[in-house]
Design an enzyme around this catalytic site. Structure first.
Site, short mmCIF file in Angstrom:
data_model
loop_
_atom_site.label_atom_id
_atom_site.label_comp_id
_atom_site.label_asym_id
_atom_site.label_seq_id
_atom_site.Cartn_x
_atom_site.Cartn_y
_atom_site.Cartn_z
CG HIS A 152 -1.97 1.04 1.23
ND1 HIS A 152 -3.18 0.86 1.84
CD2 HIS A 152 -2.00 2.29 0.70
CE1 HIS A 152 -3.91 1.96 1.68
NE2 HIS A 152 -3.20 2.83 1.00
CD GLU A 202 -4.58 -2.99 0.65
OE1 GLU A 202 -5.22 -4.01 0.96
OE2 GLU A 202 -4.10 -2.20 1.49
CG HIS A 255 -8.13 -2.16 8.65
ND1 HIS A 255 -7.21 -1.40 7.95
CD2 HIS A 255 -8.18 -1.62 9.88
CE1 HIS A 255 -6.76 -0.43 8.71
NE2 HIS A 255 -7.33 -0.54 9.90
#
Length: 238
Positions: free
Chosen positions: A43, A70, A190
């Site tokens: 990410h 991401e 998450h």
């Protein structure tokens, strides 16, 4: 079987704290695959405080499983994804200075923007996933935007798991059914951990992929990376 994609951002955070190349992010990506992970997630953020844009370029040739990038689709990010061409791109509505992801897209209000961005990625042959809250409406909106998958933001589930896991899973179960009915693939991520992952998978076994970083890397400090990845994979077999 639900795939495990290991998010290696925290490894890059540790490296960046001292400069140099210790720990070696590229080697960790390769080792995660060697130890059984079916994917690697990164990410990159605009300030490059953990994974750097150049890391993404250098990791891609090393990945023999799935590679998931991401991020918030700002122009710089879009250019990177189109250059690298990962297996999957996951669109996340992060602000430039956001500490970590804390909400999903409003796929209704942002439909025009998302349709445009997703169209560009799909033209390049990249599977596209939208990060959404556990809302049936947002899931169906993702389908209207042209996404291939949704990734459910699972922090609320993790936060409420110890209080009442049956209640905590309900909105995720409803959203997951909506994804299935809409013909969307289903990811989750998450704050999933060894504490809560097995139950999540038991209740929503048609999940295609879970992306796990912070908890997994933290567990690896005590258990070792190989043992930790094997433990997470075991949660996905139950």
């Amino acid at each position: 079987m639900t795939k495990l994609s290991v998010n290696i951002n925290k490894v890059a955070t540790l490296r960046n704290a001292r400069g140099g190349n210790n720990p070696d992010v590229e080697k960790v990506a390769q080792d995660c695959q060697l130890f059984g992970a079916q994917g690697i997630t990164v990410h990159p953020r605009p300030d490059e405080r953990h994974i750097r844009y150049q890391d993404v370029r250098e990791i891609k040739p090393l990945i023999t499983t799935e590679f998931n990038i991401e991020g918030n689709p700002i122009p710089k990010y879009i250019d990177l994804v189109l250059e690298v061409k990962p297996t999957q791109v996951t669109l996340v509505p992060d602000g430039d200075d956001q500490l970590t992801s804390n909400h999903g897209w409003d796929t209704i209000r942002n439909k025009e923007f998302l349709v445009d961005v997703i169209g560009r990625f799909k033209e390049a042959g990249i599977r596209t996933s939208i990060f959404v809250d556990p809302s049936e409406e947002m899931v169906r909106g993702a389908k209207e935007c042209g996404a291939d998958r949704v990734e459910l933001y699972t922090e609320p589930y993790a936060a409420n798991y110890m209080l009442d896991r049956k209640e905590a899973i309900k909105p995720f179960l409803d959203a997951s059914v909506a994804a299935c009915e809409s013909g969307l693939g289903l990811n989750a991520g998450h704050d999933l951990s060894l504490v809560n992952l097995a139950y999540y998978h038991k209740m929503i076994p048609w999940t295609d992929e879970v992306s796990i970083g912070h908890a997994l890397i933290s567990d690896a400090l005590y258990m070792g990376l190989k043992n930790t990845i094997e433990a997470y994979l075991e949660c996905l077999k139950q």
